[in-house]
Design an enzyme around this catalytic site. Structure first.
Site, PDB file in Angstrom:
ATOM      1  N   ASP A 289      -7.334  -2.918  14.046  1.00  0.00           N
ATOM      2  CA  ASP A 289      -8.606  -3.246  13.444  1.00  0.00           C
ATOM      3  C   ASP A 289      -8.584  -4.498  12.711  1.00  0.00           C
ATOM      4  O   ASP A 289      -9.742  -4.795  12.238  1.00  0.00           O
ATOM      5  CB  ASP A 289      -9.643  -1.884  13.058  1.00  0.00           C
ATOM      6  CG  ASP A 289      -8.739  -1.770  11.601  1.00  0.00           C
ATOM      7  OD1 ASP A 289      -7.768  -2.246  11.293  1.00  0.00           O
ATOM      8  OD2 ASP A 289      -9.348  -0.708  10.971  1.00  0.00           O
TER       9      ASP A 289
ATOM     10  N   HIS B  74      -6.673  -5.085   9.898  1.00  0.00           N
ATOM     11  CA  HIS B  74      -6.547  -4.877   8.701  1.00  0.00           C
ATOM     12  C   HIS B  74      -5.492  -5.429   8.215  1.00  0.00           C
ATOM     13  O   HIS B  74      -4.468  -5.473   8.917  1.00  0.00           O
ATOM     14  CB  HIS B  74      -6.637  -3.503   8.121  1.00  0.00           C
ATOM     15  CG  HIS B  74      -5.861  -2.449   8.661  1.00  0.00           C
ATOM     16  ND1 HIS B  74      -5.968  -1.167   9.194  1.00  0.00           N
ATOM     17  CD2 HIS B  74      -4.334  -2.632   8.855  1.00  0.00           C
ATOM     18  CE1 HIS B  74      -4.819  -0.706   9.142  1.00  0.00           C
ATOM     19  NE2 HIS B  74      -3.864  -1.446   9.287  1.00  0.00           N
TER      20      HIS B  74
ATOM     21  N   GLU C 286      -9.601  -1.900   5.176  1.00  0.00           N
ATOM     22  CA  GLU C 286     -10.194  -1.466   6.450  1.00  0.00           C
ATOM     23  C   GLU C 286     -11.631  -2.364   6.525  1.00  0.00           C
ATOM     24  O   GLU C 286     -11.923  -3.114   5.574  1.00  0.00           O
ATOM     25  CB  GLU C 286     -10.761  -0.102   6.532  1.00  0.00           C
ATOM     26  CG  GLU C 286      -9.198   0.653   6.560  1.00  0.00           C
ATOM     27  CD  GLU C 286      -8.630   0.895   7.835  1.00  0.00           C
ATOM     28  OE1 GLU C 286      -8.415  -0.219   8.570  1.00  0.00           O
ATOM     29  OE2 GLU C 286      -7.873   1.925   8.008  1.00  0.00           O
TER      30      GLU C 286
ATOM     31  N   ASP D 234       0.767  -1.322   0.081  1.00  0.00           N
ATOM     32  CA  ASP D 234       0.153   0.058   0.015  1.00  0.00           C
ATOM     33  C   ASP D 234       0.772   1.338  -0.160  1.00  0.00           C
ATOM     34  O   ASP D 234       1.941   1.138   0.280  1.00  0.00           O
ATOM     35  CB  ASP D 234      -0.972  -0.046   1.308  1.00  0.00           C
ATOM     36  CG  ASP D 234      -0.267  -0.294   2.562  1.00  0.00           C
ATOM     37  OD1 ASP D 234       0.947  -0.365   2.663  1.00  0.00           O
ATOM     38  OD2 ASP D 234      -0.892  -0.913   3.195  1.00  0.00           O
TER      39      ASP D 234
HETATM   40  C1  GLP Z   1      -0.233   0.122   8.633  1.00  0.00           C
HETATM   41  C2  GLP Z   1       0.002  -0.780   7.538  1.00  0.00           C
HETATM   42  C3  GLP Z   1      -0.303  -2.232   7.620  1.00  0.00           C
HETATM   43  C4  GLP Z   1       0.495  -2.539   9.028  1.00  0.00           C
HETATM   44  C5  GLP Z   1      -0.038  -1.814   9.923  1.00  0.00           C
HETATM   45  C6  GLP Z   1       0.397  -2.337  11.412  1.00  0.00           C
HETATM   46  O1  GLP Z   1      -1.334   0.353   8.771  1.00  0.00           O
HETATM   47  N1  GLP Z   1      -0.674  -0.361   6.191  1.00  0.00           N
HETATM   48  O2  GLP Z   1       0.226  -2.964   6.407  1.00  0.00           O
HETATM   49  O3  GLP Z   1       0.384  -4.159   9.064  1.00  0.00           O
HETATM   50  O4  GLP Z   1       0.337  -0.358   9.943  1.00  0.00           O
HETATM   51  O5  GLP Z   1       1.607  -1.407  11.709  1.00  0.00           O
HETATM   52  P1  GLP Z   1       2.503  -1.723  13.120  1.00  0.00           P
HETATM   53  O6  GLP Z   1       3.317  -2.960  12.837  1.00  0.00           O
HETATM   54  O7  GLP Z   1       3.248  -0.440  13.362  1.00  0.00           O
HETATM   55  O8  GLP Z   1       1.572  -2.146  14.192  1.00  0.00           O
END
Ligand code: GLP
Length: 261
Positions: A136, A138, A143, A67
């Protein structure tokens, strides 16, 4: 789905890096799906070390990130392109032209999403998709209510996700409200999925993602439909899993995990 529980975040991220390194050694032309987020930083640090100390070769590998934020240019320090540069690309011998992220600045975003899908297909599809998980549930930026067969598209971020990512932007008002993300269906097309989650704050969502019912409300539950998905967690993130004894037993006894024990 298989769940591998490691003692702590360090061991969990090392195992994920070892699995990626093994796939890359077996197939130097690997099409690698990449993820961002705080959890992945340790994985990339291990890969950089393996490149420097063990000669892990990225020269022929091709990458597609999950993304990118809409409205951030690639040189913005908060863009996922810059995240990848900082944590991986600028430290290894990867061909920059073989690293792909969606362009969140494209004039025609829908077209950009279609092109991204086509490009993944042109490269033969993703061999190994690395995934984190948002609070959440995702994966990528899929989402709640993301269709389980969705393809790459623009998604509006939830207030939870915006708040979660605000730490990187300083000012929460600066966090983009939309992102281009591979769809859940795009992710499920990968030949193998590898999800890493660490820390007690992920325990509840990991339990729902792994052992709860499949629902579009939690896009990570769609991974239960994938024929080859490995979930690597540390003890803290595993603490709410009901089947943890069975998962540990698999890791301790199955021959395919012998080299990683
Ligand atoms: C963002 C990314 C996700 C990732 C998430 C979790 O939202 N788009 O791909 O899994 O962060 O992040 P963290 O590893 O900082 O908890």
């Amino acid at each position: 789905m298989e769940v591998i529980i490691q003692q702590d975040a360090e061991a969990a991220s090392l195992l994920v890096a070892k699995l990626i390194a093994k796939a890359l050694r077996e197939n130097p032309f690997l099409v690698l799906g990449l993820a961002t987020g705080g959890t992945m930083e340790a994985v990339y640090a291990h890969l950089v070390r393996m490149h420097k100390e063990e000669g892990l070769d990225f020269s022929l590998c091709r990458t597609f990130n999950l993304d990118e934020y809409v409205g951030l240019p690639p040189d913005d320090p908060n863009s996922y392109r810059q995240y990848m540069q900082r944590h991986l690309f600028s430290h290894v011998n990867i061909n920059p032209r073989m690293t792909h992220l969606p362009n969140g600045m494209a004039a025609d975003l829908d077209r950009e999403c279609d092109e991204y899908e086509k490009l993944i297909k042109r490269f033969g599809g993703v061999d190994l998709q690395l995934l984190g998980i948002g609070r959440d549930g995702h994966i990528g930026f899929n989402e709640p209510l993301s269709a389980l067969l969705s393809r790459t598209r623009v998604k509006a971020l939830t207030p939870t996700t915006v708040a979660q990512n605000a730490i990187y932007f300083g000012d929460p008002h600066k966090v983009p409200r939309r992102a281009i993300t591979m769809g859940v269906g795009t992710i499920l097309d990968a030949r193998r999925c590898l999800l890493l989650a660490t820390g007690a704050h992920k325990a509840e969502i990991v339990a729902k993602a792994v052992e709860g019912p499949v629902t579009a409300m939690i896009s990570a539950t769609a991974l239960q439909l994938h024929p080859k998905c490995t979930v690597v967690v540390d003890e803290a993130a595993a603490s709410k899993l009901q089947g943890h004894e069975y998962y540990r037993w698999i890791f301790q006894t199955e021959p395919e995990w012998a080299e990683f024990r």
